[in-house]
Write an enzyme that holds these catalytic residues in place. Structure first.
Site, PDB file in Angstrom:
ATOM      1  N   PRO A 170       0.752  -1.103  -0.038  1.00 59.02           N
ATOM      2  CA  PRO A 170      -0.025   0.023  -0.226  1.00 59.02           C
ATOM      3  C   PRO A 170       0.716   1.226  -0.015  1.00 59.02           C
ATOM      4  O   PRO A 170       1.605   1.641   0.758  1.00 59.02           O
ATOM      5  CB  PRO A 170      -0.952  -0.055   1.202  1.00 59.02           C
ATOM      6  CG  PRO A 170       0.181  -0.982   2.164  1.00 59.02           C
ATOM      7  CD  PRO A 170       0.825  -1.839   1.280  1.00 59.02           C
ATOM      8  N   SER A 205      -3.831   1.452  -0.628  1.00 59.13           N
ATOM      9  CA  SER A 205      -3.803   2.234   0.559  1.00 59.13           C
ATOM     10  C   SER A 205      -4.907   3.014   0.803  1.00 59.13           C
ATOM     11  O   SER A 205      -5.787   3.497  -0.191  1.00 59.13           O
ATOM     12  CB  SER A 205      -2.445   3.341   0.312  1.00 59.13           C
ATOM     13  OG  SER A 205      -2.328   4.079   1.219  1.00 59.13           O
ATOM     14  N   GLN A 215      -5.459  -1.829   2.764  1.00 58.56           N
ATOM     15  CA  GLN A 215      -4.901  -1.175   3.892  1.00 58.56           C
ATOM     16  C   GLN A 215      -5.684  -0.153   4.623  1.00 58.56           C
ATOM     17  O   GLN A 215      -6.164   0.662   3.998  1.00 58.56           O
ATOM     18  CB  GLN A 215      -3.572  -0.524   3.277  1.00 58.56           C
ATOM     19  CG  GLN A 215      -2.703  -0.273   4.606  1.00 58.56           C
ATOM     20  CD  GLN A 215      -2.988   1.232   4.658  1.00 58.56           C
ATOM     21  OE1 GLN A 215      -3.138   2.210   3.626  1.00 58.56           O
ATOM     22  NE2 GLN A 215      -2.721   1.840   5.983  1.00 58.56           N
ATOM     23  N   TYR A 221      -5.557   2.501   8.183  1.00 60.36           N
ATOM     24  CA  TYR A 221      -5.321   3.219   9.021  1.00 60.36           C
ATOM     25  C   TYR A 221      -6.435   3.376  10.099  1.00 60.36           C
ATOM     26  O   TYR A 221      -7.557   3.707   9.720  1.00 60.36           O
ATOM     27  CB  TYR A 221      -4.769   4.412   9.028  1.00 60.36           C
ATOM     28  CG  TYR A 221      -3.490   4.843   8.126  1.00 60.36           C
ATOM     29  CD1 TYR A 221      -2.121   4.332   8.769  1.00 60.36           C
ATOM     30  CD2 TYR A 221      -3.335   5.087   7.137  1.00 60.36           C
ATOM     31  CE1 TYR A 221      -1.266   4.322   8.207  1.00 60.36           C
ATOM     32  CE2 TYR A 221      -2.387   5.220   6.306  1.00 60.36           C
ATOM     33  CZ  TYR A 221      -1.143   4.700   6.934  1.00 60.36           C
ATOM     34  OH  TYR A 221       0.307   4.837   6.212  1.00 60.36           O
ATOM     35  N   THR A 281      -2.170  -1.153   9.118  1.00 57.17           N
ATOM     36  CA  THR A 281      -0.836  -0.622   9.332  1.00 57.17           C
ATOM     37  C   THR A 281      -0.715  -0.106  10.791  1.00 57.17           C
ATOM     38  O   THR A 281      -1.319   0.811  11.179  1.00 57.17           O
ATOM     39  CB  THR A 281      -0.688   0.563   8.378  1.00 57.17           C
ATOM     40  OG1 THR A 281      -0.608  -0.018   7.092  1.00 57.17           O
ATOM     41  CG2 THR A 281       0.873   1.212   8.704  1.00 57.17           C
ATOM     42  N   LYS A 319       0.551  -4.904   9.507  1.00 58.72           N
ATOM     43  CA  LYS A 319       1.659  -4.500   8.998  1.00 58.72           C
ATOM     44  C   LYS A 319       2.282  -3.482   9.617  1.00 58.72           C
ATOM     45  O   LYS A 319       1.840  -2.563  10.045  1.00 58.72           O
ATOM     46  CB  LYS A 319       1.166  -3.756   7.513  1.00 58.72           C
ATOM     47  CG  LYS A 319       2.538  -3.223   6.637  1.00 58.72           C
ATOM     48  CD  LYS A 319       1.959  -2.680   5.607  1.00 58.72           C
ATOM     49  CE  LYS A 319       3.312  -1.881   4.668  1.00 58.72           C
ATOM     50  NZ  LYS A 319       3.970  -0.802   5.203  1.00 58.72           N
ATOM     51  N   SER A 360       8.075  -5.002   8.808  1.00 58.71           N
ATOM     52  CA  SER A 360       8.346  -3.916   8.161  1.00 58.71           C
ATOM     53  C   SER A 360       8.566  -2.860   9.223  1.00 58.71           C
ATOM     54  O   SER A 360       8.103  -2.747  10.253  1.00 58.71           O
ATOM     55  CB  SER A 360       6.820  -3.843   7.354  1.00 58.71           C
ATOM     56  OG  SER A 360       6.988  -2.337   6.728  1.00 58.71           O
ATOM     57  N   HIS A 375       8.231   0.073   7.608  1.00 57.18           N
ATOM     58  CA  HIS A 375       7.625   1.195   6.712  1.00 57.18           C
ATOM     59  C   HIS A 375       8.617   1.695   5.758  1.00 57.18           C
ATOM     60  O   HIS A 375       8.591   2.830   5.205  1.00 57.18           O
ATOM     61  CB  HIS A 375       7.138   2.147   7.583  1.00 57.18           C
ATOM     62  CG  HIS A 375       5.779   3.044   6.949  1.00 57.18           C
ATOM     63  ND1 HIS A 375       4.412   2.559   7.468  1.00 57.18           N
ATOM     64  CD2 HIS A 375       5.418   3.541   6.180  1.00 57.18           C
ATOM     65  CE1 HIS A 375       3.508   3.189   6.819  1.00 57.18           C
ATOM     66  NE2 HIS A 375       4.242   3.814   5.914  1.00 57.18           N
ATOM     67  N   ARG A 395      10.426   5.085   6.572  1.00 60.21           N
ATOM     68  CA  ARG A 395      10.069   6.144   6.401  1.00 60.21           C
ATOM     69  C   ARG A 395       9.398   6.356   7.944  1.00 60.21           C
ATOM     70  O   ARG A 395       8.726   7.721   7.719  1.00 60.21           O
ATOM     71  CB  ARG A 395       8.769   5.960   5.234  1.00 60.21           C
ATOM     72  CG  ARG A 395       9.371   6.109   3.951  1.00 60.21           C
ATOM     73  CD  ARG A 395       8.289   5.443   2.890  1.00 60.21           C
ATOM     74  NE  ARG A 395       7.445   6.465   2.569  1.00 60.21           N
ATOM     75  CZ  ARG A 395       7.879   7.480   1.787  1.00 60.21           C
ATOM     76  NH1 ARG A 395       8.953   7.442   0.994  1.00 60.21           N
ATOM     77  NH2 ARG A 395       6.876   8.548   1.328  1.00 60.21           N
ATOM     78  N   GLY A 400      10.521  -4.779   2.613  1.00 58.45           N
ATOM     79  CA  GLY A 400      11.538  -3.711   3.018  1.00 58.45           C
ATOM     80  C   GLY A 400      12.972  -3.956   2.086  1.00 58.45           C
ATOM     81  O   GLY A 400      13.378  -5.032   2.603  1.00 58.45           O
ATOM     82  N   GLY A 401      13.371  -3.084   1.425  1.00 55.06           N
ATOM     83  CA  GLY A 401      14.511  -3.548   0.615  1.00 55.06           C
ATOM     84  C   GLY A 401      14.565  -4.424  -0.626  1.00 55.06           C
ATOM     85  O   GLY A 401      15.709  -4.667  -1.288  1.00 55.06           O
ATOM     86  N   ARG A 438      14.538  -5.849  -4.099  1.00 54.45           N
ATOM     87  CA  ARG A 438      15.214  -5.067  -5.541  1.00 54.45           C
ATOM     88  C   ARG A 438      15.338  -6.051  -6.608  1.00 54.45           C
ATOM     89  O   ARG A 438      15.523  -5.846  -7.478  1.00 54.45           O
ATOM     90  CB  ARG A 438      16.340  -4.166  -5.289  1.00 54.45           C
ATOM     91  CG  ARG A 438      15.950  -2.911  -4.550  1.00 54.45           C
ATOM     92  CD  ARG A 438      14.870  -1.764  -5.106  1.00 54.45           C
ATOM     93  NE  ARG A 438      14.789  -0.742  -4.242  1.00 54.45           N
ATOM     94  CZ  ARG A 438      14.013  -0.679  -3.479  1.00 54.45           C
ATOM     95  NH1 ARG A 438      13.163  -1.595  -2.843  1.00 54.45           N
ATOM     96  NH2 ARG A 438      13.997   0.464  -2.696  1.00 54.45           N
ATOM     97  N   ARG A 484       8.492   0.548  -3.337  1.00 54.02           N
ATOM     98  CA  ARG A 484       9.287   1.412  -4.590  1.00 54.02           C
ATOM     99  C   ARG A 484       9.646   0.690  -5.901  1.00 54.02           C
ATOM    100  O   ARG A 484       9.424   1.564  -6.888  1.00 54.02           O
ATOM    101  CB  ARG A 484      10.675   2.147  -3.922  1.00 54.02           C
ATOM    102  CG  ARG A 484      10.519   2.907  -2.769  1.00 54.02           C
ATOM    103  CD  ARG A 484      11.842   3.124  -1.905  1.00 54.02           C
ATOM    104  NE  ARG A 484      11.645   4.262  -1.110  1.00 54.02           N
ATOM    105  CZ  ARG A 484      11.867   3.787   0.283  1.00 54.02           C
ATOM    106  NH1 ARG A 484      12.139   2.608   0.699  1.00 54.02           N
ATOM    107  NH2 ARG A 484      11.643   4.655   1.367  1.00 54.02           N
TER     108      ARG A 484
END
Length: 396
Positions: free
Chosen positions: A78, A107, A128, A130, A156, A253, A275, A277, A280, A309-310, A312, A332
């Protein structure tokens, strides 16, 4: 145009295609971005232990998540305001996920609404949430997601307040973007993005435009309202209230320690997303991959575990699954694709992951993703650190 060989190439395409303030919004983390970098660097501390003379003529990359079969062990995480990267961005990403056999998570802070994304795909995936100060708004979001057919609620839990994202502070990033001399010049350099976005009727948080709590519906008012809704008083007791509203699978999450993992499964949570986040929120947290084994051990098979997280490379996904994750969540990487080329760019990002996962399994001597375990890795104490290639990004 040079061929896009990996996610880093896609990242560079995205950097050229969108304004800097928007790229920094995607790329940036909290404070000094230690955790952003740690997320990426953690994968280099694990090397593979390959098997030889294994029949890997066919490979199976699929997994099951909360009873749903996925052709790729990837969840599009999200991300707020993904619709600023391309018109209808969340719809495009959801379509790409369905087409490539991955899962999409919408999200709360999306530009496209819950209903718009659900209407765009045969199965909308996860929503997701809040838990806002305004519990009426929270209830409405849950009821809308349930009515639209979302299959799981992903709550989250690591945002009692917003992290200090200094890139956004320096760039004056607001919703809608605040015009300064610097970003006005930046917009002139990215007129293609400006022209594309004129086709989008909305540049704000779509899920709140019709809220009865708002006396004004303009983007500035909607953004100001949502920024006041993060609730620092939420506790584990609030999950019981949420359970009364949502009958389906519940995912948490933002879990980063064993104690929270145990509390979650004791309360009937079916899946946990390990996670920080994406670096962030709280800078200084450990890499998500480093925390993953602790969470897997604490859960003991009572809930499914997802790594966020991370990630790639396809090899990163393989390492995470070998350490006990059922799938990986990406943010990302798919945003780079969305910024670079809309739905086709997201599909390309997922295809790059698919090829790399498949190639890694082949060379590792493991024909099935579900056969992976820690015996396919050499831990941090067994192997030298694997550095990132020269000139490549280390952001999470």
């Amino acid at each position: 145009m040079p061929k896009t060989a990996n996610i880093e190439d896609l990242r560079q395409r995205a950097r050229r295609r969108i304004p800097r303030f928007l790229f920094d919004f995607v790329e940036g983390g909290a404070d000094d971005e230690f955790t952003v970098r740690a997320n990426r660097e953690a994968f280099g501390r694990h090397a593979f232990r390959a098997r030889s003379l294994v029949d890997v003529s066919t490979r199976d990359l699929s997994t099951t998540l909360l009873g749903q079969r996925l052709e790729l062990p990837l969840i599009l995480g999200p991300v707020g305001l993904a619709g600023l990267l391309a018109p209808g961005g969340e719809r495009l990403a959801a379509r790409a996920a369905v087409k490539k056999g991955a899962l999409f998570t919408l999200s709360t802070m999306s530009v496209c609404t819950i209903e718009e994304v659900a209407a765009a795909v045969p199965a909308p995936g996860w929503f997701q949430l809040y838990i806002w100060k305004d519990r009426g708004i929270t209830r409405s979001l849950v009821e809308r997601a349930k009515a639209a057919g979302y299959t799981a609620l992903c709550v989250t839990v690591d945002v009692p307040d917003m992290g200090n994202r200094e890139r956004d502070v320096r760039n004056g990033f607001t919703v809608p973007p605040r015009l300064t001399v610097a970003n006005a010049f930046d917009l002139l350099l990215h007129l293609g993005w400006v022209l594309r976005m004129t086709r989008s009727p909305r540049a704000t948080f779509g899920n709140f435009e019709d809220s009865k709590a708002l006396t004004r519906r303009d983007a500035v008012s909607v953004a100001a309202y949502t920024s006041r809704q993060f609730d620092a008083s939420i506790t584990w007791a609030d999950l019981a209230w949420l359970r009364e509203l949502w009958p389906g699978p519940l995912v948490l999450k933002g879990i980063s320690c064993a104690e929270d993992a145990r509390r979650a499964v004791e309360r009937g949570v079916q899946a946990l997303v390990v996670s920080n986040h994406g670096g962030r929120q709280l800078d200084g947290l450990p890499a998500a991959l480093d925390v993953l084994p602790e969470i897997v051990d604490a859960v003991g098979g009572r809930a499914e575990v997802i790594l966020d997280g991370g990630v790639r490379r396809g090899s990163d996904v393989v390492k995470a699954i070998a350490l006990g994750a059922r799938a990986c969540m990406i943010g990302r990487p798919y945003l780079y694709g969305l910024a670079a080329d809309g739905q086709a760019g997201v599909e390309l990002a997922l295809e790059l992951f698919r090829k790399e996962i498949d190639r890694t399994l082949t060379l590792l001597g493991c024909p099935r993703l579900d056969q992976l375990d820690a015996s396919y890795l050499r831990g941090p104490g067994e192997a030298p650190r694997l550095s990132l290639p020269a000139g490549r990004t280390s952001t999470g």
